[in-house]
Design a protein around this motif. Sequence first.
Motif, PDB file in Angstrom:
ATOM      1  N   THR A  56       0.870  -0.974  -0.061  1.00  0.00           N
ATOM      2  CA  THR A  56      -0.243   0.078   0.181  1.00  0.00           C
ATOM      3  C   THR A  56       0.676   1.331  -0.075  1.00  0.00           C
ATOM      4  O   THR A  56       0.111   2.383   0.107  1.00  0.00           O
ATOM      5  N   CYS A  57       2.120   1.049   0.024  1.00  0.00           N
ATOM      6  CA  CYS A  57       2.755   2.290  -0.001  1.00  0.00           C
ATOM      7  C   CYS A  57       3.778   2.377  -1.186  1.00  0.00           C
ATOM      8  O   CYS A  57       4.228   1.339  -1.636  1.00  0.00           O
ATOM      9  N   ASP A  58       4.272   3.543  -1.596  1.00  0.00           N
ATOM     10  CA  ASP A  58       5.113   3.647  -3.030  1.00  0.00           C
ATOM     11  C   ASP A  58       6.520   3.027  -2.430  1.00  0.00           C
ATOM     12  O   ASP A  58       7.023   3.518  -1.662  1.00  0.00           O
ATOM     13  N   GLU A  59       6.942   2.121  -3.212  1.00  0.00           N
ATOM     14  CA  GLU A  59       8.188   1.496  -2.821  1.00  0.00           C
ATOM     15  C   GLU A  59       9.180   1.908  -3.776  1.00  0.00           C
ATOM     16  O   GLU A  59       8.836   2.200  -5.052  1.00  0.00           O
ATOM     17  N   PRO A  60      10.436   1.819  -3.505  1.00  0.00           N
ATOM     18  CA  PRO A  60      11.475   2.393  -4.431  1.00  0.00           C
ATOM     19  C   PRO A  60      11.483   1.157  -5.639  1.00  0.00           C
ATOM     20  O   PRO A  60      11.151   0.017  -5.567  1.00  0.00           O
ATOM     21  N   LEU A  61      11.758   1.687  -7.053  1.00  0.00           N
ATOM     22  CA  LEU A  61      11.620   0.728  -8.001  1.00  0.00           C
ATOM     23  C   LEU A  61      12.548  -0.257  -7.924  1.00  0.00           C
ATOM     24  O   LEU A  61      12.414  -1.374  -8.339  1.00  0.00           O
ATOM     25  N   GLU A  62      13.795   0.070  -7.510  1.00  0.00           N
ATOM     26  CA  GLU A  62      14.846  -1.138  -7.348  1.00  0.00           C
ATOM     27  C   GLU A  62      14.516  -2.106  -6.404  1.00  0.00           C
ATOM     28  O   GLU A  62      14.928  -3.295  -6.505  1.00  0.00           O
ATOM     29  N   GLU A  93       0.939   3.743   4.798  1.00  0.00           N
ATOM     30  CA  GLU A  93       0.435   2.921   6.011  1.00  0.00           C
ATOM     31  C   GLU A  93       1.746   2.616   6.639  1.00  0.00           C
ATOM     32  O   GLU A  93       1.572   2.465   7.922  1.00  0.00           O
ATOM     33  N   HIS A  94       2.902   2.262   5.970  1.00  0.00           N
ATOM     34  CA  HIS A  94       4.059   1.758   6.970  1.00  0.00           C
ATOM     35  C   HIS A  94       4.388   2.973   7.901  1.00  0.00           C
ATOM     36  O   HIS A  94       5.041   2.479   8.962  1.00  0.00           O
ATOM     37  N   LEU A  95       4.291   4.110   7.835  1.00  0.00           N
ATOM     38  CA  LEU A  95       4.326   5.054   8.918  1.00  0.00           C
ATOM     39  C   LEU A  95       2.896   5.427   9.784  1.00  0.00           C
ATOM     40  O   LEU A  95       2.978   6.663  10.372  1.00  0.00           O
ATOM     41  N   ASN A  96       1.848   4.550   9.616  1.00  0.00           N
ATOM     42  CA  ASN A  96       0.877   4.814  10.401  1.00  0.00           C
ATOM     43  C   ASN A  96      -0.098   5.896   9.773  1.00  0.00           C
ATOM     44  O   ASN A  96      -0.676   6.412  10.482  1.00  0.00           O
ATOM     45  N   ARG A  97       0.285   6.481   8.396  1.00  0.00           N
ATOM     46  CA  ARG A  97      -0.360   7.670   8.229  1.00  0.00           C
ATOM     47  C   ARG A  97      -0.113   8.804   8.791  1.00  0.00           C
ATOM     48  O   ARG A  97      -0.971   9.527   9.173  1.00  0.00           O
ATOM     49  N   SER A  98       0.962   8.767   9.519  1.00  0.00           N
ATOM     50  CA  SER A  98       1.339   9.993  10.101  1.00  0.00           C
ATOM     51  C   SER A  98       1.668  11.180   9.178  1.00  0.00           C
ATOM     52  O   SER A  98       1.427  10.944   7.857  1.00  0.00           O
ATOM     53  N   LEU A  99       1.990  12.272   9.567  1.00  0.00           N
ATOM     54  CA  LEU A  99       1.756  13.577   8.459  1.00  0.00           C
ATOM     55  C   LEU A  99       2.875  14.352   8.610  1.00  0.00           C
ATOM     56  O   LEU A  99       3.362  14.530   9.785  1.00  0.00           O
ATOM     57  N   VAL A 100       3.481  14.874   7.659  1.00  0.00           N
ATOM     58  CA  VAL A 100       4.556  15.840   7.681  1.00  0.00           C
ATOM     59  C   VAL A 100       3.755  17.201   7.666  1.00  0.00           C
ATOM     60  O   VAL A 100       2.984  17.551   6.896  1.00  0.00           O
ATOM     61  N   ALA A 129       9.001   3.994   2.663  1.00  0.00           N
ATOM     62  CA  ALA A 129       8.238   3.996   3.935  1.00  0.00           C
ATOM     63  C   ALA A 129       7.884   5.314   4.319  1.00  0.00           C
ATOM     64  O   ALA A 129       8.761   6.070   5.040  1.00  0.00           O
ATOM     65  N   GLY A 130       6.842   5.844   3.692  1.00  0.00           N
ATOM     66  CA  GLY A 130       6.403   7.207   3.860  1.00  0.00           C
ATOM     67  C   GLY A 130       5.678   7.497   2.551  1.00  0.00           C
ATOM     68  O   GLY A 130       4.619   8.114   2.403  1.00  0.00           O
ATOM     69  N   GLY A 131       6.450   7.292   1.365  1.00  0.00           N
ATOM     70  CA  GLY A 131       5.699   7.616   0.126  1.00  0.00           C
ATOM     71  C   GLY A 131       6.641   8.793  -0.622  1.00  0.00           C
ATOM     72  O   GLY A 131       7.095   9.765   0.094  1.00  0.00           O
ATOM     73  N   ALA A 132       6.427   8.950  -1.938  1.00  0.00           N
ATOM     74  CA  ALA A 132       7.082   9.901  -2.727  1.00  0.00           C
ATOM     75  C   ALA A 132       6.755  11.415  -2.226  1.00  0.00           C
ATOM     76  O   ALA A 132       7.578  12.226  -2.044  1.00  0.00           O
ATOM     77  N   VAL A 133       5.556  11.585  -2.193  1.00  0.00           N
ATOM     78  CA  VAL A 133       4.905  12.837  -1.653  1.00  0.00           C
ATOM     79  C   VAL A 133       5.507  13.418  -0.313  1.00  0.00           C
ATOM     80  O   VAL A 133       6.085  14.450   0.139  1.00  0.00           O
ATOM     81  N   ALA A 134       5.272  12.391   0.507  1.00  0.00           N
ATOM     82  CA  ALA A 134       5.533  12.856   2.064  1.00  0.00           C
ATOM     83  C   ALA A 134       7.139  13.179   2.070  1.00  0.00           C
ATOM     84  O   ALA A 134       7.621  13.971   2.883  1.00  0.00           O
ATOM     85  N   SER A 135       7.982  12.130   1.338  1.00  0.00           N
ATOM     86  CA  SER A 135       9.423  12.405   1.500  1.00  0.00           C
ATOM     87  C   SER A 135       9.894  13.619   0.823  1.00  0.00           C
ATOM     88  O   SER A 135      10.864  14.434   1.455  1.00  0.00           O
ATOM     89  N   VAL A 136       9.099  14.032  -0.311  1.00  0.00           N
ATOM     90  CA  VAL A 136       9.726  15.321  -0.969  1.00  0.00           C
ATOM     91  C   VAL A 136       9.260  16.547   0.089  1.00  0.00           C
ATOM     92  O   VAL A 136       9.762  17.355   0.323  1.00  0.00           O
ATOM     93  N   ASP A 159      -7.586  14.043  -1.826  1.00  0.00           N
ATOM     94  CA  ASP A 159      -6.862  12.648  -1.818  1.00  0.00           C
ATOM     95  C   ASP A 159      -6.795  12.206  -3.387  1.00  0.00           C
ATOM     96  O   ASP A 159      -7.493  12.088  -4.037  1.00  0.00           O
ATOM     97  N   ILE A 160      -5.411  12.150  -3.631  1.00  0.00           N
ATOM     98  CA  ILE A 160      -5.174  11.857  -5.109  1.00  0.00           C
ATOM     99  C   ILE A 160      -4.324  10.355  -4.972  1.00  0.00           C
ATOM    100  O   ILE A 160      -3.515  10.002  -4.637  1.00  0.00           O
ATOM    101  N   GLY A 161      -5.496   9.187  -5.678  1.00  0.00           N
ATOM    102  CA  GLY A 161      -5.231   7.985  -5.571  1.00  0.00           C
ATOM    103  C   GLY A 161      -5.637   7.124  -4.762  1.00  0.00           C
ATOM    104  O   GLY A 161      -4.928   6.061  -4.313  1.00  0.00           O
ATOM    105  N   ASP A 162      -6.798   7.533  -3.923  1.00  0.00           N
ATOM    106  CA  ASP A 162      -7.444   6.715  -2.846  1.00  0.00           C
ATOM    107  C   ASP A 162      -6.591   6.159  -1.793  1.00  0.00           C
ATOM    108  O   ASP A 162      -6.242   5.041  -1.268  1.00  0.00           O
ATOM    109  N   THR A 163      -5.871   7.324  -1.253  1.00  0.00           N
ATOM    110  CA  THR A 163      -4.912   7.104  -0.042  1.00  0.00           C
ATOM    111  C   THR A 163      -5.770   7.074   1.318  1.00  0.00           C
ATOM    112  O   THR A 163      -4.879   6.959   2.265  1.00  0.00           O
ATOM    113  N   LEU A 164      -7.072   7.404   1.440  1.00  0.00           N
ATOM    114  CA  LEU A 164      -7.624   7.295   2.589  1.00  0.00           C
ATOM    115  C   LEU A 164      -7.438   8.427   3.538  1.00  0.00           C
ATOM    116  O   LEU A 164      -6.763   8.042   4.715  1.00  0.00           O
TER     117      LEU A 164
END
Length: 222
Positions: free
Chosen positions: A5-11, A104-111, A133-140, A161-166
């Motif tokens: 459920t989390c954006d993962e690195p491509l590698e 979800e990996h960070l319990n949907r905490s917020l930046v 662990a957090g997602g591309a948007v949150a990390s940026v 909500d972009i992409g049904d992230t709840l």
Amino acid sequence: MSDSTCDEPLERGQGPADERVNAEGGFSAVAPDLAGRLGELLDDLQKAANLQPGQLVVVGASSSEVVGRRIGTATSREVGEVLVDTVLEWARALGVEVAFQCCEHLNRSLVVERSTAVARSLEEVFAIPVPGAGGAVASVAYFRMNNACLVAEVRADAGIDIGDTLIGMHLKRVAVPVRGRHQTLGAAHVTMAKTRPPLVGGVRAVYDVAEAKRRIAGSLPD
């Protein structure tokens, strides 16, 4: 227990082979109109919610969904940068505050900006969001903000909500759907909401300012 459920690195090679995508290629397919389309959606949200300086907007977004892949399978840092930069420019122009939801990996905490956390007495938690662990948007967002931190939860005045992230768990209690001029951003489904205070009282309660003034004036002696 594994999840995707989390954006993962491509590698990391998350997901079946036919769901993997080159992030640069995926980004180029949606890039031309991404910022403009998001700007229009945010303007629609503002028109409906009438956000005032100091109010809080929660943003959840999956870069994978934007480029047309299942959430958690095709992180795009470039998409994350466009989304975050567009939201922050819009928010600063209005004077509103923003909370970017992690996965979800960070319990949907917020930046959020640390000043927001302090002013609202939000519970701080600690992690540094990354694409896995957090997602591309949150990390940026974490590194775009002046002095960012993570908080456990917020009660936002509106959200996108972009992409049904709840994001519903981080909105105030009475949420009202907002229909923008677009239902998608890239390939991602978009949902927006404003909130309102719960209405209290019964049949005699008044919720309209003009009606309240009329009633008050009518109750006063000449």
